[in-house]
Design a protein around this motif. Structure first.
Motif, PDB file in Angstrom:
ATOM      1  N   ILE A 245     -15.734 -24.426  39.601  1.00 52.77           N
ATOM      2  CA  ILE A 245     -14.444 -24.208  40.173  1.00 52.77           C
ATOM      3  C   ILE A 245     -13.870 -24.535  39.331  1.00 52.77           C
ATOM      4  O   ILE A 245     -12.951 -24.727  38.611  1.00 52.77           O
ATOM      5  CB  ILE A 245     -14.029 -23.993  41.037  1.00 52.77           C
ATOM      6  CG1 ILE A 245     -12.780 -23.173  41.367  1.00 52.77           C
ATOM      7  CG2 ILE A 245     -14.197 -24.123  42.394  1.00 52.77           C
ATOM      8  CD1 ILE A 245     -12.519 -21.944  42.483  1.00 52.77           C
ATOM      9  N   ASP A 246     -14.059 -26.536  39.717  1.00 47.59           N
ATOM     10  CA  ASP A 246     -13.726 -27.846  39.627  1.00 47.59           C
ATOM     11  C   ASP A 246     -13.533 -27.502  38.262  1.00 47.59           C
ATOM     12  O   ASP A 246     -12.511 -28.890  37.776  1.00 47.59           O
ATOM     13  CB  ASP A 246     -14.015 -28.949  40.335  1.00 47.59           C
ATOM     14  CG  ASP A 246     -13.527 -28.853  42.183  1.00 47.59           C
ATOM     15  OD1 ASP A 246     -12.789 -27.550  42.006  1.00 47.59           O
ATOM     16  OD2 ASP A 246     -13.921 -28.779  42.566  1.00 47.59           O
ATOM     17  N   LEU A 247     -15.124 -27.361  37.449  1.00 43.50           N
ATOM     18  CA  LEU A 247     -14.547 -27.577  36.191  1.00 43.50           C
ATOM     19  C   LEU A 247     -14.156 -26.615  34.980  1.00 43.50           C
ATOM     20  O   LEU A 247     -13.181 -26.858  34.394  1.00 43.50           O
ATOM     21  CB  LEU A 247     -16.389 -27.254  35.638  1.00 43.50           C
ATOM     22  CG  LEU A 247     -17.197 -28.217  34.472  1.00 43.50           C
ATOM     23  CD1 LEU A 247     -16.227 -29.635  34.421  1.00 43.50           C
ATOM     24  CD2 LEU A 247     -18.639 -27.500  34.706  1.00 43.50           C
ATOM     25  N   ASN A 248     -14.297 -25.369  35.170  1.00 42.66           N
ATOM     26  CA  ASN A 248     -13.344 -24.879  34.958  1.00 42.66           C
ATOM     27  C   ASN A 248     -11.997 -24.815  35.440  1.00 42.66           C
ATOM     28  O   ASN A 248     -11.093 -24.658  34.404  1.00 42.66           O
ATOM     29  CB  ASN A 248     -14.190 -23.362  34.855  1.00 42.66           C
ATOM     30  CG  ASN A 248     -15.513 -22.833  34.866  1.00 42.66           C
ATOM     31  OD1 ASN A 248     -15.633 -23.236  33.843  1.00 42.66           O
ATOM     32  ND2 ASN A 248     -15.821 -22.161  35.451  1.00 42.66           N
ATOM     33  N   LEU A 249     -10.868 -25.067  36.130  1.00 44.96           N
ATOM     34  CA  LEU A 249      -9.913 -25.631  36.336  1.00 44.96           C
ATOM     35  C   LEU A 249      -9.342 -26.471  35.088  1.00 44.96           C
ATOM     36  O   LEU A 249      -8.636 -26.581  34.656  1.00 44.96           O
ATOM     37  CB  LEU A 249      -9.820 -25.827  37.853  1.00 44.96           C
ATOM     38  CG  LEU A 249      -9.663 -24.580  38.839  1.00 44.96           C
ATOM     39  CD1 LEU A 249      -9.252 -25.017  40.327  1.00 44.96           C
ATOM     40  CD2 LEU A 249      -8.319 -24.232  38.362  1.00 44.96           C
ATOM     41  N   PHE A 250     -10.442 -28.014  35.269  1.00 44.13           N
ATOM     42  CA  PHE A 250     -10.035 -28.753  34.343  1.00 44.13           C
ATOM     43  C   PHE A 250     -10.367 -28.061  33.382  1.00 44.13           C
ATOM     44  O   PHE A 250      -9.441 -28.698  32.209  1.00 44.13           O
ATOM     45  CB  PHE A 250     -11.442 -30.150  35.433  1.00 44.13           C
ATOM     46  CG  PHE A 250     -11.213 -30.768  33.815  1.00 44.13           C
ATOM     47  CD1 PHE A 250     -10.366 -31.362  33.761  1.00 44.13           C
ATOM     48  CD2 PHE A 250     -12.102 -31.280  32.136  1.00 44.13           C
ATOM     49  CE1 PHE A 250      -9.690 -33.119  33.254  1.00 44.13           C
ATOM     50  CE2 PHE A 250     -11.826 -32.236  31.997  1.00 44.13           C
ATOM     51  CZ  PHE A 250     -10.835 -33.486  32.234  1.00 44.13           C
ATOM     52  N   LYS A 277      -7.192 -33.161  37.602  1.00 53.20           N
ATOM     53  CA  LYS A 277      -8.177 -33.880  38.980  1.00 53.20           C
ATOM     54  C   LYS A 277      -9.534 -33.821  37.984  1.00 53.20           C
ATOM     55  O   LYS A 277      -9.874 -32.697  37.796  1.00 53.20           O
ATOM     56  CB  LYS A 277      -8.082 -33.199  39.983  1.00 53.20           C
ATOM     57  CG  LYS A 277      -7.141 -33.122  40.545  1.00 53.20           C
ATOM     58  CD  LYS A 277      -7.564 -32.486  41.666  1.00 53.20           C
ATOM     59  CE  LYS A 277      -6.239 -32.873  43.141  1.00 53.20           C
ATOM     60  NZ  LYS A 277      -6.606 -32.051  44.545  1.00 53.20           N
ATOM     61  N   VAL A 278      -9.932 -34.346  37.250  1.00 50.09           N
ATOM     62  CA  VAL A 278     -11.673 -34.671  36.413  1.00 50.09           C
ATOM     63  C   VAL A 278     -13.025 -34.788  37.710  1.00 50.09           C
ATOM     64  O   VAL A 278     -12.659 -35.404  38.162  1.00 50.09           O
ATOM     65  CB  VAL A 278     -11.360 -36.119  35.299  1.00 50.09           C
ATOM     66  CG1 VAL A 278     -12.543 -36.004  34.827  1.00 50.09           C
ATOM     67  CG2 VAL A 278     -10.149 -35.830  35.472  1.00 50.09           C
ATOM     68  N   PRO A 279     -13.073 -33.089  37.218  1.00 49.67           N
ATOM     69  CA  PRO A 279     -14.975 -33.725  38.112  1.00 49.67           C
ATOM     70  C   PRO A 279     -15.411 -34.493  37.401  1.00 49.67           C
ATOM     71  O   PRO A 279     -15.439 -35.000  36.466  1.00 49.67           O
ATOM     72  CB  PRO A 279     -15.172 -32.285  37.545  1.00 49.67           C
ATOM     73  CG  PRO A 279     -13.524 -31.702  36.501  1.00 49.67           C
ATOM     74  CD  PRO A 279     -12.875 -32.778  36.388  1.00 49.67           C
ATOM     75  N   LEU A 280     -16.588 -34.757  38.001  1.00 49.64           N
ATOM     76  CA  LEU A 280     -17.356 -35.948  37.510  1.00 49.64           C
ATOM     77  C   LEU A 280     -18.765 -35.769  36.683  1.00 49.64           C
ATOM     78  O   LEU A 280     -18.861 -36.568  36.112  1.00 49.64           O
ATOM     79  CB  LEU A 280     -18.253 -36.340  39.363  1.00 49.64           C
ATOM     80  CG  LEU A 280     -17.975 -36.535  40.647  1.00 49.64           C
ATOM     81  CD1 LEU A 280     -19.064 -36.855  41.442  1.00 49.64           C
ATOM     82  CD2 LEU A 280     -17.433 -37.782  39.998  1.00 49.64           C
ATOM     83  N   ASN A 281     -18.918 -34.192  37.256  1.00 47.10           N
ATOM     84  CA  ASN A 281     -19.780 -33.730  36.148  1.00 47.10           C
ATOM     85  C   ASN A 281     -18.827 -32.953  34.461  1.00 47.10           C
ATOM     86  O   ASN A 281     -19.881 -32.112  34.145  1.00 47.10           O
ATOM     87  CB  ASN A 281     -20.454 -33.097  35.771  1.00 47.10           C
ATOM     88  CG  ASN A 281     -19.861 -32.033  36.536  1.00 47.10           C
ATOM     89  OD1 ASN A 281     -18.480 -31.304  36.868  1.00 47.10           O
ATOM     90  ND2 ASN A 281     -20.808 -30.498  37.397  1.00 47.10           N
ATOM     91  N   VAL A 282     -17.716 -33.843  34.016  1.00 43.50           N
ATOM     92  CA  VAL A 282     -16.565 -33.062  32.939  1.00 43.50           C
ATOM     93  C   VAL A 282     -17.367 -33.297  31.830  1.00 43.50           C
ATOM     94  O   VAL A 282     -18.227 -33.985  31.669  1.00 43.50           O
ATOM     95  CB  VAL A 282     -15.845 -34.032  32.737  1.00 43.50           C
ATOM     96  CG1 VAL A 282     -16.031 -35.581  32.660  1.00 43.50           C
ATOM     97  CG2 VAL A 282     -14.554 -32.977  32.370  1.00 43.50           C
ATOM     98  N   PHE A 287     -14.816 -30.883  26.640  1.00 40.85           N
ATOM     99  CA  PHE A 287     -12.666 -31.046  26.962  1.00 40.85           C
ATOM    100  C   PHE A 287     -11.912 -30.256  25.490  1.00 40.85           C
ATOM    101  O   PHE A 287     -10.767 -30.267  25.119  1.00 40.85           O
ATOM    102  CB  PHE A 287     -12.296 -32.453  27.801  1.00 40.85           C
ATOM    103  CG  PHE A 287     -10.771 -32.209  27.928  1.00 40.85           C
ATOM    104  CD1 PHE A 287     -10.374 -31.557  28.487  1.00 40.85           C
ATOM    105  CD2 PHE A 287     -10.494 -33.643  26.914  1.00 40.85           C
ATOM    106  CE1 PHE A 287      -8.786 -31.897  28.275  1.00 40.85           C
ATOM    107  CE2 PHE A 287      -9.226 -33.827  26.145  1.00 40.85           C
ATOM    108  CZ  PHE A 287      -8.332 -32.640  27.631  1.00 40.85           C
ATOM    109  N   ARG A 288     -12.866 -31.481  25.185  1.00 43.91           N
ATOM    110  CA  ARG A 288     -12.068 -31.785  23.096  1.00 43.91           C
ATOM    111  C   ARG A 288     -11.945 -29.895  22.449  1.00 43.91           C
ATOM    112  O   ARG A 288     -11.323 -29.959  21.903  1.00 43.91           O
ATOM    113  CB  ARG A 288     -12.729 -32.320  22.183  1.00 43.91           C
ATOM    114  CG  ARG A 288     -12.733 -32.575  20.833  1.00 43.91           C
ATOM    115  CD  ARG A 288     -13.920 -33.758  19.834  1.00 43.91           C
ATOM    116  NE  ARG A 288     -13.002 -33.627  18.530  1.00 43.91           N
ATOM    117  CZ  ARG A 288     -12.228 -33.614  17.930  1.00 43.91           C
ATOM    118  NH1 ARG A 288     -11.328 -34.732  17.992  1.00 43.91           N
ATOM    119  NH2 ARG A 288     -11.521 -33.707  16.469  1.00 43.91           N
ATOM    120  N   ARG A 289     -13.185 -29.393  22.610  1.00 40.49           N
ATOM    121  CA  ARG A 289     -13.087 -28.048  21.427  1.00 40.49           C
ATOM    122  C   ARG A 289     -11.661 -27.348  22.101  1.00 40.49           C
ATOM    123  O   ARG A 289     -10.963 -26.783  21.306  1.00 40.49           O
ATOM    124  CB  ARG A 289     -14.304 -27.580  21.755  1.00 40.49           C
ATOM    125  CG  ARG A 289     -14.859 -25.947  21.349  1.00 40.49           C
ATOM    126  CD  ARG A 289     -15.382 -25.740  21.571  1.00 40.49           C
ATOM    127  NE  ARG A 289     -15.662 -25.221  23.200  1.00 40.49           N
ATOM    128  CZ  ARG A 289     -15.079 -23.722  23.832  1.00 40.49           C
ATOM    129  NH1 ARG A 289     -14.367 -22.888  22.003  1.00 40.49           N
ATOM    130  NH2 ARG A 289     -15.071 -23.550  24.752  1.00 40.49           N
TER     131      ARG A 289
END
Length: 364
Positions: A245-250, A277-282, A287-289
């Motif tokens: 969830i945190d990754l998809n929110l990011f 809020k940037v997750p640890l495993n981003v 992100f660039r894409r």
């Protein structure tokens, strides 16, 4: 049934475009019920709709937004299949018959086609977009983005009984929220390789709503990860990939940053940055894409050479990130992810004086 398809068209101050939208529906070669809902317009929208009153159904509501307007039309639907059309867009000729001929008669399927983007005057075609193929796991894609504007999607009318109506609490993303609920109850999604929908690119309408789209979209992403009491027979009642969830929110923030770079609204970019809020495993490549894809898609509505617009927006994004996130540990990784691969390699390559100079400029 008298009609093969029912179309809901909310209209708010749409006088400039609504005639073309209505005519694109009436030119279809299947029996179609058009329910146009005037959402408290104060221009000539209602007059134009009334000029078609012998061919369409016209409803009136006070101005309460797209979701409320669509919901007010649902009781009037009389066809087995429904399509949603915004009043500034249009259907491609023959698109309804094409979609109808390919949707499953057991009403267990949603079909959608390709989208062409047009300039404001509908005289210049900008791009033809093929929506994502959702396959057997539609939420894996829908958790991050919608597949299409609603005018390209045909679905069984019975879906309203299974997933509910449109949710005004996620205004600007209510279509996306609705499509996710269709996936939650097991509708199959079939992508068709034919242009069915003309999308009029109007940057102002979207870019002036960045903050609202951010809040609504984040809520849609959160809901996607948990059970949804609004639907009957939720296949994901126990949740969906809660660890992501945190990754998809990011990643949704990345899409909003791409829109905010092009927005004339003051502080739009800053509002998105403050929410991150940037997750640890981003995955910074991802992100660039998403960020660059968002810029590219939204730049279609801006006058000028698109290649130049995209490069200028990326450069502006780098500057704004440095301005608003310079004290965050992750801001350097975010900036480097946005830079073009060639430039990024130049920055990281040891030795050459030019690279060192560029690196010093970037650090400033």
């Amino acid at each position: 049934m008298k009609y093969a398809v029912s179309i809901i068209m909310p209209c708010h101050n749409s006088g400039e475009f609504v005639r073309a939208a209505v005519e694109s529906v009436l030119r279809q070669n299947v029996p179609v019920q058009l329910i146009a809902v005037d959402d408290g317009s104060i221009d000539n929208t209602l007059d134009i709709l009334d000029s078609f009153s012998s061919d369409i159904t016209v409803l009136q509501t006070s101005h309460q937004g797209v979701a409320h307007a669509r919901n007010s039309a649902i009781p009037e639907i009389s066809a087995r299949y429904t399509l949603l059309l915004d009043s500034d867009d249009a259907l491609a000729p023959g698109s309804l018959k094409y979609l109808l001929d390919r949707i499953s008669p057991d009403e267990s399927e949603v079909v959608y086609g390709n989208i062409s983007s047009w300039d404001k005057s509908m005289q210049k075609k900008l791009h033809v977009h093929k929506p994502a193929i959702l396959g057997i796991s539609p939420l894996s894609i829908l958790v991050n983005r919608n597949i299409s504007p609603p005018g390209a999607i045909l679905f069984p009318t019975d879906a309203f009984n299974r997933v509910g109506s449109f949710d005004q609490s996620v205004a600007s993303c209510e279509d996306w929220d609705f499509v996710i609920r269709l996936a939650r109850v097991g509708y199959r999604f079939t992508a068709l390789n034919r242009e069915v929908f003309y999308y009029r690119r109007l940057l102002a309408s979207a870019s002036n709503q960045v903050t609202r789209m951010l809040a609504s979209g984040l809520e849609v992403v959160r809901r996607c990860h948990y059970g949804d009491s609004r639907v009957i027979g939720d296949l994901y009642a126990d949740g969906y990939q809660n660890d992501r969830i945190d990754l998809n929110l990011f990643y949704y923030h990345a899409a909003c940053l791409g829109l905010a770079v092009l927005s004339p609204t003051p502080n739009a970019f800053q509002d998105v940055m403050r929410s991150i809020k940037v997750p640890l495993n981003v995955n910074w490549v991802e992100f660039r894409r998403i960020f660059c894809q968002s810029i590219w898609w939204n730049s279609l509505a801006v006058d000028g050479d698109q290649s130049d617009l995209v490069l200028e927006a990326q450069a502006r994004g780098v500057s704004l990130i440095k301005l608003f996130a310079g004290d965050q540990k992750w801001h350097r990784d975010m900036v480097l992810s946005i830079l073009s691969p060639d430039f990024r390699q130049l920055l990281l390559r040891p030795g050459p004086k030019k690279a060192l100079r560029l690196f010093r400029e970037w650090r400033m």
